[in-house]
Design a protein around this motif. Sequence first.
Motif, PDB file in Angstrom:
ATOM      1  N   LEU A 116      16.938 -18.465   3.696  1.00 58.06           N
ATOM      2  CA  LEU A 116      17.941 -17.431   3.517  1.00 58.06           C
ATOM      3  C   LEU A 116      17.322 -16.069   3.799  1.00 58.06           C
ATOM      4  N   SER A 117      18.063 -15.242   4.519  1.00 56.32           N
ATOM      5  CA  SER A 117      17.586 -13.886   4.781  1.00 56.32           C
ATOM      6  C   SER A 117      18.676 -12.899   4.395  1.00 56.32           C
ATOM      7  N   ALA A 118      18.266 -11.803   3.759  1.00 52.19           N
ATOM      8  CA  ALA A 118      19.216 -10.755   3.420  1.00 52.19           C
ATOM      9  C   ALA A 118      19.617 -10.025   4.695  1.00 52.19           C
ATOM     10  N   GLY A 119      20.810  -9.470   4.703  1.00 53.26           N
ATOM     11  CA  GLY A 119      21.408  -8.877   5.897  1.00 53.26           C
ATOM     12  C   GLY A 119      20.487  -8.122   6.822  1.00 53.26           C
ATOM     13  N   ILE A 122      15.377  -8.203   8.077  1.00 53.77           N
ATOM     14  CA  ILE A 122      14.541  -8.606   9.208  1.00 53.77           C
ATOM     15  C   ILE A 122      15.050  -7.912  10.461  1.00 53.77           C
ATOM     16  N   GLU A 123      14.146  -7.294  11.195  1.00 53.56           N
ATOM     17  CA  GLU A 123      14.522  -6.576  12.401  1.00 53.56           C
ATOM     18  C   GLU A 123      15.031  -7.554  13.466  1.00 53.56           C
ATOM     19  N   ALA A 124      15.868  -7.038  14.367  1.00 53.30           N
ATOM     20  CA  ALA A 124      16.583  -7.887  15.323  1.00 53.30           C
ATOM     21  C   ALA A 124      15.670  -8.764  16.190  1.00 53.30           C
ATOM     22  N   PRO A 125      14.559  -8.239  16.772  1.00 54.43           N
ATOM     23  CA  PRO A 125      13.722  -9.110  17.611  1.00 54.43           C
ATOM     24  C   PRO A 125      13.151 -10.299  16.837  1.00 54.43           C
ATOM     25  N   LEU A 126      12.693 -10.066  15.605  1.00 55.13           N
ATOM     26  CA  LEU A 126      12.149 -11.162  14.812  1.00 55.13           C
ATOM     27  C   LEU A 126      13.258 -12.131  14.426  1.00 55.13           C
ATOM     28  N   ARG A 127      14.437 -11.605  14.110  1.00 55.87           N
ATOM     29  CA  ARG A 127      15.554 -12.469  13.752  1.00 55.87           C
ATOM     30  C   ARG A 127      15.912 -13.400  14.908  1.00 55.87           C
ATOM     31  N   ALA A 128      15.890 -12.867  16.136  1.00 47.09           N
ATOM     32  CA  ALA A 128      16.193 -13.687  17.314  1.00 47.09           C
ATOM     33  C   ALA A 128      15.121 -14.744  17.536  1.00 47.09           C
ATOM     34  N   MET A 160       5.118 -22.052  11.604  1.00 49.86           N
ATOM     35  CA  MET A 160       6.018 -21.275  12.445  1.00 49.86           C
ATOM     36  C   MET A 160       6.234 -19.876  11.879  1.00 49.86           C
ATOM     37  N   LEU A 161       6.432 -19.775  10.576  1.00 51.10           N
ATOM     38  CA  LEU A 161       6.643 -18.460   9.966  1.00 51.10           C
ATOM     39  C   LEU A 161       5.396 -17.584  10.096  1.00 51.10           C
ATOM     40  N   VAL A 162       4.215 -18.190   9.926  1.00 47.87           N
ATOM     41  CA  VAL A 162       2.971 -17.428  10.075  1.00 47.87           C
ATOM     42  C   VAL A 162       2.805 -16.977  11.520  1.00 47.87           C
ATOM     43  N   ARG A 163       3.071 -17.859  12.460  1.00 49.88           N
ATOM     44  CA  ARG A 163       2.897 -17.536  13.879  1.00 49.88           C
ATOM     45  C   ARG A 163       3.805 -16.390  14.307  1.00 49.88           C
ATOM     46  N   LEU A 164       5.011 -16.329  13.751  1.00 50.33           N
ATOM     47  CA  LEU A 164       5.961 -15.294  14.133  1.00 50.33           C
ATOM     48  C   LEU A 164       5.812 -14.019  13.312  1.00 50.33           C
ATOM     49  N   GLY A 165       4.925 -14.052  12.317  1.00 45.75           N
ATOM     50  CA  GLY A 165       4.778 -12.882  11.462  1.00 45.75           C
ATOM     51  C   GLY A 165       5.931 -12.725  10.486  1.00 45.75           C
ATOM     52  N   ALA A 166       6.567 -13.837  10.116  1.00 42.89           N
ATOM     53  CA  ALA A 166       7.728 -13.795   9.219  1.00 42.89           C
ATOM     54  C   ALA A 166       7.406 -14.321   7.827  1.00 42.89           C
ATOM     55  N   GLU A 167       6.130 -14.566   7.563  1.00 42.21           N
ATOM     56  CA  GLU A 167       5.746 -15.090   6.253  1.00 42.21           C
ATOM     57  C   GLU A 167       6.123 -14.080   5.166  1.00 42.21           C
ATOM     58  N   GLY A 168       6.799 -14.554   4.134  1.00 41.54           N
ATOM     59  CA  GLY A 168       7.198 -13.698   3.028  1.00 41.54           C
ATOM     60  C   GLY A 168       8.445 -12.873   3.288  1.00 41.54           C
ATOM     61  N   LYS A 169       9.108 -13.075   4.442  1.00 44.49           N
ATOM     62  CA  LYS A 169      10.292 -12.282   4.765  1.00 44.49           C
ATOM     63  C   LYS A 169      11.594 -13.054   4.602  1.00 44.49           C
ATOM     64  N   LEU A 170      11.503 -14.325   4.206  1.00 44.77           N
ATOM     65  CA  LEU A 170      12.680 -15.167   3.994  1.00 44.77           C
ATOM     66  C   LEU A 170      12.582 -15.819   2.619  1.00 44.77           C
TER      67      LEU A 170
END
Length: 306
Positions: A116-119, A122-128, A160-170
């Motif tokens: 789950l991500s809040a509105g 997360i910036e658009a490029p990472l969200r995509a 996958m989350l670590v590779r994309l730099g999204a760890e801790g953002k979801l």
Amino acid sequence: MKQLTSTEWIAHFLASDPPRSKSLVMTIFGDAVAPHGGTVWLGSLIELLAPFGVNDRLLRTSVSRLAQDGWLVANRDRRRSSYSILPQALPRFERANRRIYAPLEVHWDGQWTLLLSAGGAIEAPLRAALRKELLWEGYAQMSPGVFGHPAGDAEALRDMLVRLGAEGKLFVCSARALPQVPGRPLPELVGEGWDLSEVIAGYQQFIDQFEPLLALKDSGLPPEQAFVIRTLLIHAYRRVQLHDPMLPVELLPDPWPGARAYELARTLYRAICGAAEEHVVAAMRREDPDAPLADAAFFQRFGGLD
């Protein structure tokens, strides 16, 4: 219909459904090079790709692009070049191999993995990028900002989350239905979340293409032909199977063509594997007399190889 010889079948396949060179190089690295240490001299790679109609120039372009994409790394030794699987890419090769060569026996324990991500968190490029990777991993977008899978691979998800730099953002959690609260039938949720029609069609096409080879599996194929067929087999199976969301068997249509496709791939691979390995080893040792034989993990593929 006349039964094709192995030579005729290969020619027909390459003419009617020629694999893209870059994708074919990936298949050969995963299926043939990785078990032999993960490194191959360019001369050996040229020899392995030649039967598929991939020339020197096209091969060099393909490996260069794979290096730019973070899959391979080039090594120089005076005038010679070799290519190796980039250490950072090994986990992705290993996960793909587990999916390709392991039985389709994912069973459901009632749990769902949810992200789950809040509105606007997360910036658009990472969200995509997240959406693309999650769909590739078999997740469905349940609603805006919510992805789910009934058999999520925690290790693959973390990597996958670590590779994309999204760890801790979801928000990542497990959930299950509340038995005391009535809800919609689960097949409706699966039907809305995953359109399996293209996967089913892909598996059926794979079966139609490769089932005729069952008549040839005990005919003692020459090593080069065995290698070509083994490579095309894994290339075609990988192309379909890596788009399969890998839902638990309890949530799949019955009968599920993926099970039949797996048994076909397993039967053919085991029948021609030995002869194909003769060709791989001979090609690698023409450039490197000390090129290793296949490692122990190779012989665990498809439930065990001779």
